[in-house]
Design an enzyme around this catalytic site. Structure first.
Site, PDB file in Angstrom:
ATOM      1  N   LYS A  20     -68.833 109.714 112.210  1.00 34.55           N
ATOM      2  CA  LYS A  20     -70.126 110.375 112.430  1.00 34.55           C
ATOM      3  C   LYS A  20     -71.257 109.468 111.990  1.00 34.55           C
ATOM      4  O   LYS A  20     -72.293 109.394 112.618  1.00 34.55           O
ATOM      5  CB  LYS A  20     -70.213 111.656 111.583  1.00 34.55           C
ATOM      6  CG  LYS A  20     -69.326 112.757 112.083  1.00 34.55           C
ATOM      7  CD  LYS A  20     -69.305 113.925 111.115  1.00 34.55           C
ATOM      8  CE  LYS A  20     -68.404 113.666 109.935  1.00 34.55           C
ATOM      9  NZ  LYS A  20     -67.213 114.480 109.835  1.00 34.55           N
ATOM     10  N   LYS A  73     -71.435 103.939 101.429  1.00 29.41           N
ATOM     11  CA  LYS A  73     -72.469 104.962 101.611  1.00 29.41           C
ATOM     12  C   LYS A  73     -73.820 104.489 101.078  1.00 29.41           C
ATOM     13  O   LYS A  73     -74.857 104.733 101.697  1.00 29.41           O
ATOM     14  CB  LYS A  73     -72.046 106.278 100.952  1.00 29.41           C
ATOM     15  CG  LYS A  73     -70.945 106.989 101.739  1.00 29.41           C
ATOM     16  CD  LYS A  73     -70.416 108.195 101.016  1.00 29.41           C
ATOM     17  CE  LYS A  73     -69.289 108.862 101.801  1.00 29.41           C
ATOM     18  NZ  LYS A  73     -68.558 109.847 101.001  1.00 29.41           N
ATOM     19  N   LYS A  87     -64.607 101.640 113.268  1.00 31.61           N
ATOM     20  CA  LYS A  87     -63.943 102.909 112.988  1.00 31.61           C
ATOM     21  C   LYS A  87     -64.787 104.050 113.562  1.00 31.61           C
ATOM     22  O   LYS A  87     -66.007 104.055 113.373  1.00 31.61           O
ATOM     23  CB  LYS A  87     -63.822 103.080 111.465  1.00 31.61           C
ATOM     24  CG  LYS A  87     -63.194 104.400 111.045  1.00 31.61           C
ATOM     25  CD  LYS A  87     -63.491 104.730 109.583  1.00 31.61           C
ATOM     26  CE  LYS A  87     -64.170 106.078 109.515  1.00 31.61           C
ATOM     27  NZ  LYS A  87     -63.909 106.919 108.380  1.00 31.61           N
TER      28      LYS A  87
END
Ligand code: ADP
Ligand code: TRP
Length: 320
Positions: free
Chosen positions: A192, A110, A189
């Protein structure tokens, strides 16, 4: 058997969420005491727009119900309706070595994608451990990307139990190997955050456009197509019967058909597979107060389940 899982309300449901987690989670409601929640506290680590957060929470609840969650059998609630989880997260934090969190792939990913490195993002796995331990869950159905978070939960529970006595059950992950990772339209993968999703409640035209954009190689029409590593084949397998999949694979191996034809067939298959779920989703859109009612009833049940564990943990730590 008590089964628990959560999903962040950070966007619309896609094939990866459905096959990696939701379908599996819902099938557990037949076999045990299923508890599912919408992780709005977690979503705040990346979504800081109050009206989107509120809207997304209701949308995820509606998606759960459309996908088959039966509110008479399973408990569905909003994470923040049971704020005790945050208190438990604090108690667990006191038994969590920083090194454990520093090794987290999800945190590192992230940050690498540009999310601000907030304290909440760093301690995300501790709150997740609290979610699981507060309800004494035994089985946690999740996609493979959550495996490390489950390991951390087990570690933290063991440390707390060792220091303060046996308060928590040690949960097991439930990860289905064949759908461990659903590929997105670019082959990474499906997520979103990669913008490579096929959303199950999008308009049919949008779903078809996304499927037509799936990455393929430059094998000519007449030549046999590789099946190994094919995104089209992986997705087709999820939405077809074993016989249909066998036929599809045989046809790819024979050659003579172009990728565009396969893509159209896949798009039609996805729409067919999700037709009843999409219809229920549409109907639920007309009953927002029903969705709210399910969440309110779920919150009440969840609080009853949570309270004894929180009290036990407080007492064990000397906070009574
Ligand atoms: P996203 O990566 O799109 O943000 P989330 O992290 O909100 O998805 O995931 C919600 C649930 O769906 C988790 O249990 C996760 O493991 C599962 N999941 C998400 N993407 C996939 C995927 N591509 N394949 C399998 N499971 C997935
Ligand atoms: N971290 C999970 C995800 O991104 C969501 C989640 C939060 C969760 N708390 C949980 C999943 C507890 C299972 C159990 O998908």
């Amino acid at each position: 058997m008590r089964i628990l899982s959560g999903i962040q309300p950070s966007g619309s449901l896609h094939l990866g969420n459905y096959f990696g987690m939701m379908q599996r989670a819902i099938s557990w409601q037949e076999k045990g005491e299923a508890i599912y929640f919408i992780a709005d506290y977690h979503a705040l680590t990346s979504l800081q727009d109050p009206s989107s957060l509120r809207r997304n929470v209701l949308e995820v609840a509606r998606a759960f119900l459309a996908c088959g969650l039966d509110p008479d059998r399973a408990t569905l609630f909003r994470q923040s309706d049971v704020p005790w989880v945050v208190e438990l997260a604090w108690l667990l934090s006191c038994c969590t070595p920083v090194g454990l969190l520093e090794r987290c792939h999800s945190y590192k990913d992230k940050i690498a994608r540009g999310l601000p490195a907030s304290h909440a993002l760093f301690s995300y796995p501790v709150l997740m451990a609290a979610d699981i331990l507060l309800y004494q869950a035994e089985m946690v159905p999740v996609g493979k990307d959550q495996k490390q978070h489950l390991e951390i939960t087990r570690d933290i529970a063991a440390k707390f139990n060792q220091r303060f006595g046996p308060v928590f059950r040690i949960p097991e992950p439930d990860i289905q190997p064949d759908v461990a990772v659903v590929p997105g339209i670019d082959g990474q993968k499906m997520s979103k955050s990669y913008g490579n999703t096929v959303e199950i409640f999008a308009d049919p035209e949008e779903i078809t456009t996304r499927v037509m954009a799936i990455k393929t190689d430059s094998t000519p029409v007449e030549a046999p197509k590789p099946v190994e590593g094919s995104i089209l084949a992986s997705l087709y397998k999820l939405v077809s019967s074993p016989e249909e999949y066998q036929e599809w694979v045989a046809s790819m191996r024979r050659g003579g058909i172009g990728y565009a034809t396969y893509k159209k067939e896949l798009a039609a298959k996805i729409l067919g597979y999700f037709a009843p779920i999409r219809e229920r989703y549409r109907q639920l859109g007309e009953k927002p107060s029903y969705v709210e009612e399910v969440l309110a009833q779920g919150a009440e049940r969840a609080r009853k389940l949570a309270r004894p564990t929180l009290e036990m943990a407080r007492r064990a730590a000397g906070l009574d």
